[in-house]
Design a protein around this motif. Structure first.
Motif, mmCIF file in Angstrom:
data_model
loop_
_atom_site.group_PDB
_atom_site.id
_atom_site.type_symbol
_atom_site.label_atom_id
_atom_site.label_comp_id
_atom_site.label_asym_id
_atom_site.label_seq_id
_atom_site.Cartn_x
_atom_site.Cartn_y
_atom_site.Cartn_z
ATOM 1 N N LEU A 188 0.822 -1.209 0.000
ATOM 2 C CA LEU A 188 0.000 0.000 0.000
ATOM 3 C C LEU A 188 0.857 1.261 0.000
ATOM 4 C CD1 LEU A 188 0.321 0.744 3.217
ATOM 5 C CD2 LEU A 188 -1.583 -0.828 3.473
ATOM 6 N N ALA A 189 0.254 2.338 -0.496
ATOM 7 C CA ALA A 189 0.951 3.622 -0.533
ATOM 8 C C ALA A 189 -0.061 4.754 -0.561
ATOM 9 C CB ALA A 189 1.867 3.711 -1.754
ATOM 10 N N ASN A 190 0.235 5.806 0.176
ATOM 11 C CA ASN A 190 -0.586 7.011 0.122
ATOM 12 C C ASN A 190 -0.018 7.974 -0.919
ATOM 13 O OD1 ASN A 190 1.716 7.625 1.593
ATOM 14 N ND2 ASN A 190 0.638 8.311 3.424
ATOM 15 N N TYR A 191 -0.766 9.016 -1.230
ATOM 16 C CA TYR A 191 -0.401 10.022 -2.221
ATOM 17 C C TYR A 191 -0.088 9.405 -3.586
ATOM 18 C CZ TYR A 191 -0.474 13.162 1.723
ATOM 19 O OH TYR A 191 -0.882 13.889 2.816
ATOM 20 N N VAL A 192 -0.942 8.479 -3.988
ATOM 21 C CA VAL A 192 -0.868 7.876 -5.326
ATOM 22 C C VAL A 192 -2.260 7.974 -5.941
ATOM 23 C CG1 VAL A 192 -0.424 5.778 -6.653
ATOM 24 C CG2 VAL A 192 0.975 6.293 -4.642
ATOM 25 N N SER A 193 -2.411 8.728 -6.998
ATOM 26 C CA SER A 193 -3.729 8.977 -7.594
ATOM 27 C C SER A 193 -3.869 8.265 -8.936
ATOM 28 C CB SER A 193 -3.951 10.481 -7.787
ATOM 29 O OG SER A 193 -2.990 11.016 -8.669
ATOM 30 N N VAL A 194 -5.091 7.840 -9.226
ATOM 31 C CA VAL A 194 -5.381 7.204 -10.509
ATOM 32 C C VAL A 194 -5.635 8.292 -11.550
ATOM 33 C CG1 VAL A 194 -6.951 5.675 -11.766
ATOM 34 C CG2 VAL A 194 -6.374 5.184 -9.380
ATOM 35 N N VAL A 195 -4.935 8.199 -12.679
ATOM 36 C CA VAL A 195 -5.133 9.170 -13.763
ATOM 37 C C VAL A 195 -5.776 8.534 -14.988
ATOM 38 C CG1 VAL A 195 -3.255 10.646 -12.992
ATOM 39 C CG2 VAL A 195 -2.769 8.807 -14.613
ATOM 40 N N GLY A 196 -5.881 7.211 -15.009
ATOM 41 C CA GLY A 196 -6.520 6.536 -16.138
ATOM 42 C C GLY A 196 -6.378 5.028 -16.027
ATOM 43 N N PHE A 197 -7.015 4.338 -16.943
ATOM 44 C CA PHE A 197 -6.943 2.872 -16.982
ATOM 45 C C PHE A 197 -6.538 2.412 -18.381
ATOM 46 C CE2 PHE A 197 -10.121 3.516 -13.573
ATOM 47 C CZ PHE A 197 -9.570 2.728 -12.573
ATOM 48 N N GLU A 198 -5.862 1.281 -18.429
ATOM 49 C CA GLU A 198 -5.635 0.589 -19.692
ATOM 50 C C GLU A 198 -6.556 -0.628 -19.721
ATOM 51 O OE1 GLU A 198 -1.507 -0.316 -19.933
ATOM 52 O OE2 GLU A 198 -0.885 1.801 -19.881
ATOM 53 N N LYS A 199 -7.167 -0.888 -20.883
ATOM 54 C CA LYS A 199 -8.179 -1.941 -20.995
ATOM 55 C C LYS A 199 -7.825 -2.924 -22.089
ATOM 56 C CE LYS A 199 -11.624 1.641 -19.897
ATOM 57 N NZ LYS A 199 -12.866 2.321 -20.343
ATOM 58 N N ASN A 200 -8.440 -4.108 -22.049
ATOM 59 C CA ASN A 200 -8.274 -5.073 -23.136
ATOM 60 C C ASN A 200 -9.269 -4.756 -24.250
ATOM 61 O OD1 ASN A 200 -10.770 -6.058 -22.341
ATOM 62 N ND2 ASN A 200 -9.956 -7.913 -21.371
ATOM 63 N N GLU A 201 -9.316 -5.604 -25.261
ATOM 64 C CA GLU A 201 -10.180 -5.344 -26.418
ATOM 65 C C GLU A 201 -11.659 -5.350 -26.050
ATOM 66 O OE1 GLU A 201 -9.131 -8.213 -29.346
ATOM 67 O OE2 GLU A 201 -7.170 -7.294 -29.784
ATOM 68 N N GLN A 202 -12.008 -6.032 -24.970
ATOM 69 C CA GLN A 202 -13.414 -6.086 -24.528
ATOM 70 C C GLN A 202 -13.772 -4.933 -23.577
ATOM 71 O OE1 GLN A 202 -11.378 -9.037 -24.358
ATOM 72 N NE2 GLN A 202 -12.141 -9.368 -26.472
ATOM 73 N N GLY A 203 -12.824 -4.072 -23.287
ATOM 74 C CA GLY A 203 -13.087 -2.942 -22.410
ATOM 75 C C GLY A 203 -12.868 -3.227 -20.937
ATOM 76 N N LYS A 204 -12.351 -4.415 -20.596
ATOM 77 C CA LYS A 204 -12.108 -4.763 -19.187
ATOM 78 C C LYS A 204 -10.801 -4.122 -18.702
ATOM 79 C CE LYS A 204 -15.538 -7.764 -19.627
ATOM 80 N NZ LYS A 204 -16.887 -7.491 -19.125
ATOM 81 N N LEU A 205 -10.787 -3.698 -17.448
ATOM 82 C CA LEU A 205 -9.617 -3.036 -16.889
ATOM 83 C C LEU A 205 -8.461 -4.015 -16.705
ATOM 84 C CD1 LEU A 205 -11.273 -0.839 -14.101
ATOM 85 C CD2 LEU A 205 -10.980 -0.327 -16.529
ATOM 86 N N LEU A 206 -7.277 -3.592 -17.166
ATOM 87 C CA LEU A 206 -6.067 -4.398 -17.009
ATOM 88 C C LEU A 206 -5.056 -3.722 -16.079
ATOM 89 C CD1 LEU A 206 -5.360 -5.477 -20.709
ATOM 90 C CD2 LEU A 206 -6.306 -6.903 -18.882
ATOM 91 N N THR A 207 -4.937 -2.407 -16.253
ATOM 92 C CA THR A 207 -3.888 -1.655 -15.559
ATOM 93 C C THR A 207 -4.418 -0.289 -15.142
ATOM 94 O OG1 THR A 207 -2.171 -2.729 -16.902
ATOM 95 C CG2 THR A 207 -1.554 -0.692 -15.793
ATOM 96 N N ALA A 208 -4.012 0.145 -13.984
ATOM 97 C CA ALA A 208 -4.303 1.515 -13.561
ATOM 98 C C ALA A 208 -3.058 2.367 -13.773
ATOM 99 C CB ALA A 208 -4.707 1.544 -12.097
ATOM 100 N N ARG A 209 -3.221 3.460 -14.494
ATOM 101 C CA ARG A 209 -2.138 4.433 -14.632
ATOM 102 C C ARG A 209 -2.258 5.408 -13.466
ATOM 103 N NH1 ARG A 209 -2.913 7.649 -18.351
ATOM 104 N NH2 ARG A 209 -4.889 6.934 -19.251
#
Length: 544
Positions: A188-209
């Motif tokens: 875990l870590a504080n002061y880390v914000s999500v700015v976007g997601f990377e998805k597969n071809e079906q639109g499912k979340l793979l990675t959080a940027r």
């Protein structure tokens, strides 16, 4: 909890579950998931519990107001909320006894008929809570009430009904959840914000940027499933994952003011059942002060931190005044804070004060994002359980929930006599030993070790408060505190008790943090200036 090492692991490793949000629901989900055997990551764009979870009324309760609404309006949803709250209340108390304890509350009444009404209601409240060991409610005479709370106005007082709920230090309880999740393997870590997601071809979340808000650099977190636990900000993450989703959250602002404890001269709290806006207001001892709140107003400026304003100060003082022999004055207000409730509503016309504090677990088929929406502090564990039960269905797993009997970090081995061992082992005076035991539980010896190494760390930050210099060093080393506000607002709670005191010791806190975190003189000065400016602006807004 080493932030630098955890950031490296977040970037280099893959996780079964990544939880976004480090409040009560997020840390609760992290602990539950880790205990079920999952590899878990948790991030928060600010500090742990920096939003809603550190700005509650500090009560663990089923909700007397919800019970009244349930019977008045024949609202089964409110009744279910009361039942859930009272079922969870004893678990919250049991799992962190150093941070949560029973609290007596008095409800003053002005007539015999009013006393009968509240006595019946609180007896029903007791019936819902048969599984715990808190004392049952009872009707007190005027003399008994004034013996317990001598500053009440005897001319207006007929009697009072006494009942019990629980009280907790919300920010430190949330930290204990984070520490417990970390102990079970969560990264875990504080002061880390999500700015976007990377998805597969079906639109499912793979990675959080994500972005490290301290180092101003971006990294990626890979996970099989993402859980959104961002409370009032849930819609932001939901729409980032799937822009086609409708909004679900109606934020509501609630504020508290802090007065000297002498205003009530009591260790009991008071429930004020009649207010001009149709809510109840509590006056609750917290530390050496008196916490009074809360309000309930619509809040649209979601990107701005909610703060106390002059109108809200006046409302709370006016609400408290009719019950006291001496009118509290605005200049007695020492501090205050505002927070947002993550209310769920399908009807935009319904007032926020009429909305239930129940929760919902949403699974978006398009993105595969799981969102925990709504809820309140008392039911955080149940909320996490419901969320992980849904996750297990999605993953085809059947691992049991183990959080009901999981003692949190600091609670293992703690008793009300633990302070004596600290006093004997380290030669510390009783008041210091009690303070350390009641904040850190079985971890108190780690703070005391710092004093043994350097006697200067045993000095108080302020003469009127128990906080020690050693606690600053400990928070920076062990509790992932990376700004002075992390320590003064959430690790120590001084910000919510005394704004002037916070400003007074701010330079000392920054100087103690600097060598631990490797700050330059310029960084240290900047930390003091930024936080000092914030506090000055908050005091001005409140008219203090």
């Amino acid at each position: 909890m080493n932030r630098s090492q955890n950031l490296l692991r977040l970037q280099e490793e893959s996780f079964d579950i990544c939880i976004i949000g480090g409040g009560a629901s997020g840390t609760g989900c992290a602990l539950d998931a880790a205990l079920r055997g999952y590899k878990v990551a948790l991030i928060d764009r600010k500090d742990f519990s920096s939003e809603t979870s550190s700005r509650s009324t500090k009560l663990i309760h089923g909700g007397v107001r919800y019970l009244e609404q349930a019977f008045r309006n024949l609202d089964l949803a409110q009744l279910k909320q009361v039942r859930h709250g009272l079922e969870e209340r004893h678990i919250v108390l049991k799992n962190a006894p150093h941070l949560a304890r029973p609290l007596a509350l008095l409800t003053p009444v002005s007539s015999w008929l009013e006393g009968v009404y509240f006595s019946i209601g609180l007896r029903i409240y007791d019936l819902f809570a048969q599984q715990d060991s808190l004392p049952k409610s009872k009707w007190l005479s005027k003399k008994e009430v004034l013996n317990r709370m001598p500053t009440l106005d005897p001319k207006k007082l007929h009697s009072a009904v006494l009942y019990y709920d629980g009280q907790l230090d919300d920010a430190r309880y949330c930290l204990a959840l984070a520490q417990s999740a970390y102990r079970e393997g969560t990264v875990l870590a504080n002061y880390v914000s999500v700015v976007g997601f990377e998805k597969n071809e079906q639109g499912k979340l793979l990675t959080a940027r994500v972005r490290d808000e301290l180092e101003r650099r971006e990294l990626s977190i890979k996970a099989g499933l993402f859980i959104n636990c961002t409370g009032p900000f849930s819609d932001e993450i939901r729409l980032m994952a799937n822009p086609a989703l409708p909004t679900r959250i109606r934020p509501s602002k609630g504020v508290h003011i802090v007065l000297p404890k002498e205003v009530l001269q009591s260790n009991d709290a008071m429930l004020i059942p009649k207010t001009s806006d149709g809510r109840v207001v509590f006056a609750i001892p917290f530390g050496n002060e008196l916490l009074v709140g809360t309000t309930d107003t619509e809040y649209q400026e979601i990107d701005k931190e909610p703060v106390l304003n002059k109108t809200e100060v006046r409302f709370l003082l006016d609400t408290l005044t009719p019950f006291l022999a001496t009118m509290p004055r605005p200049e007695q207000v020492k501090a205050g804070f505002g927070g947002l409730r993550p209310l769920l509503s399908a009807d935009p016309r319904k007032a926020t004060k009429r909305l239930t504090r129940d929760h919902e677990v949403e699974h978006d088929l398009g993105s595969n994002l799981v969102s925990l929406l709504g809820g309140k502090w008392t039911t955080y564990r149940l909320m996490a359980k419901d969320t992980l039960d849904e996750v297990e269905k999605l993953l085809g797993q059947e691992n049991p929930c183990r959080t009901a009997d999981h003692i949190l970090v600091g609670g293992d081995g703690f008793t009300t006599e633990s302070w004596k061992e600290i006093s004997t082992s380290y030669g510390l005076e009783e008041s210091v030993s009690r303070h350390l035991a009641n904040r850190y539980g079985s971890q108190a010896s780690k703070v005391a070790d710092l004093i043994r190494e350097d006697a200067a760390l045993g000095e108080h930050l302020l003469p009127d408060y128990p906080f020690l210099k050693a606690e600053v060093v400990y928070a920076a080393r062990e509790e992932m505190a990376v700004t002075p506000r992390d320590i003064l607002a959430r690790r120590m709670r001084l910000e919510i008790m005394d704004w002037a005191g916070t400003l007074s010791c701010l330079p000392t806190v920054a100087e103690l943090m600097a060598p631990v975190l490797g700050w330059t003189q310029s960084t240290t000065r900047q930390m003091v200036e930024e936080y000092g400016t914030y506090l000055t602006n908050v005091r001005r807004e409140a008219g203090i």
